[in-house]
Write an enzyme that holds these catalytic residues in place. Structure first.
Site, PDB file in Angstrom:
ATOM      1  N   CYS A 182     -33.827  -8.275  23.596  1.00 48.19           N
ATOM      2  CA  CYS A 182     -32.979  -8.676  24.724  1.00 48.19           C
ATOM      3  C   CYS A 182     -33.008 -10.185  24.944  1.00 48.19           C
ATOM      4  CB  CYS A 182     -33.410  -7.932  25.986  1.00 48.19           C
ATOM      5  SG  CYS A 182     -35.177  -8.012  26.273  1.00 48.19           S
ATOM      6  N   LYS A 233     -38.282   8.513  29.915  1.00 47.38           N
ATOM      7  CA  LYS A 233     -37.343   8.955  28.876  1.00 47.38           C
ATOM      8  C   LYS A 233     -37.199   7.861  27.826  1.00 47.38           C
ATOM      9  CE  LYS A 233     -32.869   8.924  27.847  1.00 47.38           C
ATOM     10  NZ  LYS A 233     -32.969   9.002  26.379  1.00 47.38           N
ATOM     11  N   GLU A 239     -23.302  -9.881  24.036  1.00 47.51           N
ATOM     12  CA  GLU A 239     -24.572  -9.598  23.362  1.00 47.51           C
ATOM     13  C   GLU A 239     -24.298  -8.778  22.096  1.00 47.51           C
ATOM     14  OE1 GLU A 239     -27.325  -6.855  25.320  1.00 47.51           O
ATOM     15  OE2 GLU A 239     -28.959  -8.201  24.795  1.00 47.51           O
ATOM     16  N   GLU A 272     -34.028  -4.447  33.652  1.00 46.73           N
ATOM     17  CA  GLU A 272     -34.136  -5.558  32.700  1.00 46.73           C
ATOM     18  C   GLU A 272     -33.079  -5.312  31.638  1.00 46.73           C
ATOM     19  OE1 GLU A 272     -34.552  -7.191  29.463  1.00 46.73           O
ATOM     20  OE2 GLU A 272     -36.552  -6.305  29.208  1.00 46.73           O
TER      21      GLU A 272
HETATM   22  P1  NDP Z   1     -28.536   1.853  26.548  1.00 47.23           P
HETATM   23  O1  NDP Z   1     -28.601   0.962  27.719  1.00 47.23           O
HETATM   24  O2  NDP Z   1     -27.314   2.632  26.285  1.00 47.23           O
HETATM   25  O3  NDP Z   1     -29.758   2.895  26.591  1.00 47.23           O
HETATM   26  C1  NDP Z   1     -31.017   2.613  27.172  1.00 47.23           C
HETATM   27  C2  NDP Z   1     -31.605   3.905  27.714  1.00 47.23           C
HETATM   28  O4  NDP Z   1     -30.770   4.433  28.743  1.00 47.23           O
HETATM   29  C3  NDP Z   1     -31.710   4.997  26.666  1.00 47.23           C
HETATM   30  O5  NDP Z   1     -32.887   5.750  26.903  1.00 47.23           O
HETATM   31  C4  NDP Z   1     -30.471   5.816  26.939  1.00 47.23           C
HETATM   32  O6  NDP Z   1     -30.540   7.129  26.465  1.00 47.23           O
HETATM   33  C5  NDP Z   1     -30.422   5.784  28.442  1.00 47.23           C
HETATM   34  N1  NDP Z   1     -29.122   6.107  29.005  1.00 47.23           N
HETATM   35  C6  NDP Z   1     -27.923   6.150  28.379  1.00 47.23           C
HETATM   36  N2  NDP Z   1     -26.948   6.464  29.269  1.00 47.23           N
HETATM   37  C7  NDP Z   1     -27.556   6.619  30.467  1.00 47.23           C
HETATM   38  C8  NDP Z   1     -27.095   6.928  31.790  1.00 47.23           C
HETATM   39  N3  NDP Z   1     -25.808   7.124  32.054  1.00 47.23           N
HETATM   40  N4  NDP Z   1     -27.994   6.979  32.783  1.00 47.23           N
HETATM   41  C9  NDP Z   1     -29.302   6.760  32.549  1.00 47.23           C
HETATM   42  N5  NDP Z   1     -29.796   6.472  31.332  1.00 47.23           N
HETATM   43  C10 NDP Z   1     -28.943   6.393  30.298  1.00 47.23           C
HETATM   44  O7  NDP Z   1     -28.867   1.020  25.306  1.00 47.23           O
HETATM   45  P2  NDP Z   1     -28.609   1.434  23.818  1.00 47.23           P
HETATM   46  O8  NDP Z   1     -29.937   1.888  23.375  1.00 47.23           O
HETATM   47  O9  NDP Z   1     -27.491   2.378  23.580  1.00 47.23           O
HETATM   48  O10 NDP Z   1     -28.139   0.052  23.247  1.00 47.23           O
HETATM   49  C11 NDP Z   1     -26.810  -0.423  23.498  1.00 47.23           C
HETATM   50  C12 NDP Z   1     -26.820  -1.876  23.756  1.00 47.23           C
HETATM   51  O11 NDP Z   1     -27.649  -2.174  24.872  1.00 47.23           O
HETATM   52  C13 NDP Z   1     -27.428  -2.707  22.660  1.00 47.23           C
HETATM   53  O12 NDP Z   1     -26.558  -2.909  21.637  1.00 47.23           O
HETATM   54  C14 NDP Z   1     -27.797  -3.943  23.420  1.00 47.23           C
HETATM   55  O13 NDP Z   1     -26.685  -4.754  23.610  1.00 47.23           O
HETATM   56  C15 NDP Z   1     -28.270  -3.413  24.734  1.00 47.23           C
HETATM   57  N6  NDP Z   1     -29.708  -3.234  24.800  1.00 47.23           N
HETATM   58  C16 NDP Z   1     -30.428  -4.111  25.506  1.00 47.23           C
HETATM   59  C17 NDP Z   1     -31.787  -3.985  25.543  1.00 47.23           C
HETATM   60  C18 NDP Z   1     -32.627  -4.896  26.296  1.00 47.23           C
HETATM   61  O14 NDP Z   1     -33.832  -4.905  26.086  1.00 47.23           O
HETATM   62  N7  NDP Z   1     -32.104  -5.667  27.210  1.00 47.23           N
HETATM   63  C19 NDP Z   1     -32.486  -2.955  24.808  1.00 47.23           C
HETATM   64  C20 NDP Z   1     -31.624  -2.026  24.138  1.00 47.23           C
HETATM   65  C21 NDP Z   1     -30.289  -2.191  24.160  1.00 47.23           C
HETATM   66  P3  NDP Z   1     -30.000   7.421  24.973  1.00 47.23           P
HETATM   67  O15 NDP Z   1     -30.871   6.627  24.068  1.00 47.23           O
HETATM   68  O16 NDP Z   1     -30.210   8.849  24.806  1.00 47.23           O
HETATM   69  O17 NDP Z   1     -28.560   6.997  24.942  1.00 47.23           O
END
Ligand code: NDP
Length: 495
Positions: free
Chosen positions: A297, A189, A398, A263
């Site tokens: 990240c 996904k 973050e 991660e």
């Molecule tokens: P999220 O952790 O919210 O989303 C990552 C993935 O998880 C997306 O595909 C999201 O779907 C999905 N997801 C959301 N809710 C659920 C759930 N309850 N169960 C399973 N999967 C779920 O990251 P965001 O993209 O919203 O970013 C928010 C914050 O996360 C950023 O501002 C940053 O701080 C951090 N982040 C960290 C990253 C890293 O590499 N460590 C990368 C990206 C974000 P959907 O997109 O549809 O919400």
């Protein structure tokens, strides 16, 4: 080298309605619902993407299970290797299109996204090699009597990959390669902000000879990810994203004992000692935090500069930062594009306001950019705060945007203690010419990566992952494939 795309809109999105990929077919969501994905630089509608939910996730998992139990789990390692090598060739041949899809969806400059080509191909070729290295052990357990034992390594089954938006095609490749190498099947996904390149990559998987149902892509919102992480027939979850969602996924996986690797976020220290090569350390400190608009990240968001060089260093860093070109992601001169979305921009701006209110000294940026070329997008100026104290919000949380917090320190012990005073532990940087300092820091820092006199290096052969709340499990490296395998012990009585 100038990186300018040949077109501004790839033919792939001539079809505005983009469907999921399940069992080798592009299909709409069962509900018929769609969500929009738009260009964060211009607001342009890119596609209306199938909004998968629990029922679609179930179909995709069934397809992945059927493919796993079909011939795929029994394919010879050399056949999987062959497919991965073909996929590497196809990814290379089509990378300009994949990079452009990411540039339009995410806003990252094309000059940056297209550079991912070498890494994507290297990842696929590395895991092609891994496919033929999977082997159990022969064990001489004489204490148990006249017995020969050996272990079999077997693919774990159906893997769910749940991806963030900050490096879409790179993440799709990283998540898919070990699955194919191990003989598992996949339901992936992508994030709702950036689903396009994953769908195109899914098509390339089919073209490379990956059998139908081995790689499935379910596009959708968070509820699709939640359904995937709770699905009883998923054997393993590989997640990259926020710590909060990581925690939810671990909880959802618990009732059915899924294997999980996560991660997550970071607040990585980048530490500059007085003996460092400042000509290298200054631009690297900027790139460490501003690349990809700070949406990485492992970004080096906490900069520690030894007190004797602090003022000179910060002056040079602020001057360098003011030269960074923010703008149209399709312009080859652009170094930083917009952030991914309006909500993400608002979140970043509220951190900036908070840092100013808590007493940080603004050295650069600090605002949303405005003007004709910026007004339709989500552009935030690269921002530096000096005089940040460890307890300030901006020092602890973050931000995931182009915002740097700078601190000063005196001794190596102080640098170690303050670098480690965070709930995260994903990465770190150390700048010094002194070998003893470098080694001491490498051992003392509690983080999954320590980059010495460099930052943000990645290689398919080197593990990457977090300590503490930055998660667990390592992606890349010779042991990563183990996360996709079960170990079975076989005992043969010889008398
Ligand atoms: P999220 O952790 O919210 O989303 C990552 C993935 O998880 C997306 O595909 C999201 O779907 C999905 N997801 C959301 N809710 C659920 C759930 N309850 N169960 C399973 N999967 C779920 O990251 P965001 O993209 O919203 O970013 C928010 C914050 O996360 C950023 O501002 C940053 O701080 C951090 N982040 C960290 C990253 C890293 O590499 N460590 C990368 C990206 C974000 P959907 O997109 O549809 O919400």
């Amino acid at each position: 080298m100038q990186h300018r795309p040949l077109t501004t809109r790839p033919a792939f999105i001539d079809t505005l309605d983009q469907d999921m990929l399940i069992a080798g077919k592009r299909v709409p969501a069962l509900s018929g619902k769609r969500f929009e994905t738009r260009n964060p630089a211009t607001g342009e509608l890119l596609a209306q993407v199938a909004q998968g939910s629990e029922a679609d996730v179930d179909l995709a998992v069934k397809a992945a299970r059927a493919a796993f139990e079909g011939p795929w789990r029994r394919t010879k390692p050399v056949e999987r290797q062959h497919i991965l090598l073909r996929l590497a060739d196809l990814a290379e041949a089509n990378y300009e299109e994949l990079a452009l899809l990411d540039t339009l969806d995410l806003g990252a400059p094309y000059a940056r996204t297209v550079l991912g080509k070498a890494r994507a191909a290297a990842l696929l070729r590395y895991y092609a090699g891994q496919a033929t290295l999977i082997a159990g052990d022969t064990l001489d357990n004489s204490a148990a009597g006249d017995v020969l034992s050996h272990t079999l390594k077997e693919p774990i089954g159906v893997v769910a990959a749940i991806n963030p938006w900050n490096g879409p095609i790179g993440m799709s490749v990283w998540k898919t390669a070990p699955v194919l190498a191990a003989g598992c099947t996949l339901v992936m996904k992508p994030a709702e902000q950036t689903p396009l390149s994953a769908l195109r990559f899914g098509e390339l998987c089919l073209e490379a000879g990956v059998p139908e149902g081995v790689v499935n892509i379910v596009t959708g919102l968070g509820d699709a990810g939640a359904a995937l992480s709770a699905h009883p027939d998923v054997d393993k979850i590989a997640f990259t994203g926020s710590t909060g969602v990581g925690q939810k996924i671990i909880q959802a996986a618990a009732p059915t004992m899924k294997r999980v690797t996560v991660e997550l976020g970071g607040k990585s220290p980048n530490i500059v000692f007085a003996d460092a090569d400042l000509d290298k350390a200054v631009p690297a400190a900027a790139t460490a935090v501003f690349a990809n608009s700070g949406q990485i990240c492992s970004a080096g968001t906490r900069l520690f500069v030894q007190s004797s060089i602090h003022d000179e260093f910060m002056e040079r860093l602020a001057a360098y930062t003011r030269t960074i070109r923010v703008g149209d992601p399709l312009d080859p001169e652009t170094q930083i594009g917009p952030v991914v979305s309006g909500p993400q921009m608002d979140r970043i701006l509220s951190y900036i306001d908070g840092a100013a209110a808590e007493g940080g000294t603004l050295l650069a940026g600090g605002e949303r950019l405005s003007g004709e070329s910026y007004d339709n997008g989500f552009f935030v100026a690269p921002t530096i705060f000096a005089d940040v104290r460890d307890e300030m919000t901006i020092a602890r949380e973050e931000v995931f945007g182009p915002v740097l917090s700078a601190f000063t320190f005196d001794t190596i012990d102080e640098a170690i203690a303050r670098a480690n005073a965070t709930e995260f532990g994903l990465a770190s940087g150390v700048w010094t010419r002194d070998l003893a300092t470098a080694h001491r820091m490498a051992r003392a820092i509690r983080a999954g990566s320590v980059w010495i006199n460099c930052y943000q290096m990645l290689d398919p052969g080197v593990p990457f992952g977090g300590y503490k709340r930055s998660g667990f499990g390592r992606e890349s490296g010779p042991h990563h494939i183990e996360d996709y395998l079960e170990t079975k012990a076989v005992w043969i009585k010889l008398d």
